[in-house]
Write an enzyme that holds these catalytic residues in place. Structure first.
Site, PDB file in Angstrom:
ATOM      1  N   HIS A  15      31.505  13.866  25.500  1.00 47.79           N
ATOM      2  CA  HIS A  15      32.345  12.699  25.198  1.00 47.79           C
ATOM      3  C   HIS A  15      32.311  11.708  26.348  1.00 47.79           C
ATOM      4  CE1 HIS A  15      35.435  13.844  28.101  1.00 47.79           C
ATOM      5  NE2 HIS A  15      35.245  15.097  27.691  1.00 47.79           N
ATOM      6  N   GLU A  95      37.172  22.078  24.259  1.00 44.33           N
ATOM      7  CA  GLU A  95      36.967  22.375  25.676  1.00 44.33           C
ATOM      8  C   GLU A  95      37.705  23.656  26.061  1.00 44.33           C
ATOM      9  OE1 GLU A  95      35.189  22.493  28.122  1.00 44.33           O
ATOM     10  OE2 GLU A  95      35.369  20.587  29.204  1.00 44.33           O
TER      11      GLU A  95
END
Length: 199
Positions: A15, A95
């Site tokens: 990202h 994550e």
């Protein structure tokens, strides 16, 4: 042939930047949005992908469900002329969590919990932060099935920790190196069999 030799190619995109990235804060599973730089990086990744793959519409597209990865994916897809929201989410790609340390900088962690910070520095791969944190070793167990489930060349938009887990699990990068390797924003990590390169 081994599974790694027949595995589809992965185009891994981390990202784009968030304000917490900029401040050096541990985001983990906190849902922090992209900042303006991150939005530009997402579009840059789309241009890189378009230059790299002749027919990007033929690829599968899968993202972590967090807002920063979804926006990265949607901006990337828009740049290459694909419907922004036609991709799949996979919860396994979130994550790793830093537990009680999320929201802190490493400097703050070292000041508040020097002994625990030192333990992690000694064994980054296997250390799980307090308060339900995950280690990279635990993350590999979570994301390895994602690798095994791939049936075609795929763009994966996820996180730095997930990229490190993939490098260890798919490419045989040593856990020591994988734990510390730089994972770039705005670029594409191409994983082909056991080889990897940045584009």
């Amino acid at each position: 042939m081994t599974a790694s030799e027949t595995r589809p190619t992965i185009y891994f995109v981390r990202h784009g930047e968030t304000d917490w990235n900029l401040e050096g804060r541990l985001q983990g599973q906190r849902d922090i949005p992209l900042n303006d730089v991150g939005r530009v990086q997402a579009e840059e990744a789309g241009r890189r992908l378009q230059a790299l793959v002749p027919n990007p519409e033929d690829l599968a597209y899968v993202a972590s469900p967090m807002s920063r990865t979804r926006e990265t994916m949607e901006r990337l897809r828009k740049v290459i002329g694909l419907h922004p929201e036609s991709y799949r989410l996979d919860e396994r790609l979130v994550e790793l969590t830093f537990g009680e340390w999320e929201g802190m900088t490493w400097k703050e962690v070292r000041k508040k919990e020097p002994q625990r910070a030192s333990l992690r520095e000694r064994d980054k791969w296997n250390y799980a932060p307090p308060g339900g944190g995950e280690s990279y070793a635990m993350l590999v167990d979570r994301v390895r099935p994602v690798l095994n489930d791939l049936t075609r060349d795929t763009v994966l938009v996820a996180h730095g920790g997930v990229a490190r887990a993939f490098l260890a699990a798919a490419c045989g990068v040593s856990t020591r190196d994988a734990a510390s390797i730089d994972i770039w924003q705005g670029k594409i990590l191409v994983i082909e069999g056991r080889k990897h390169r940045w584009v």
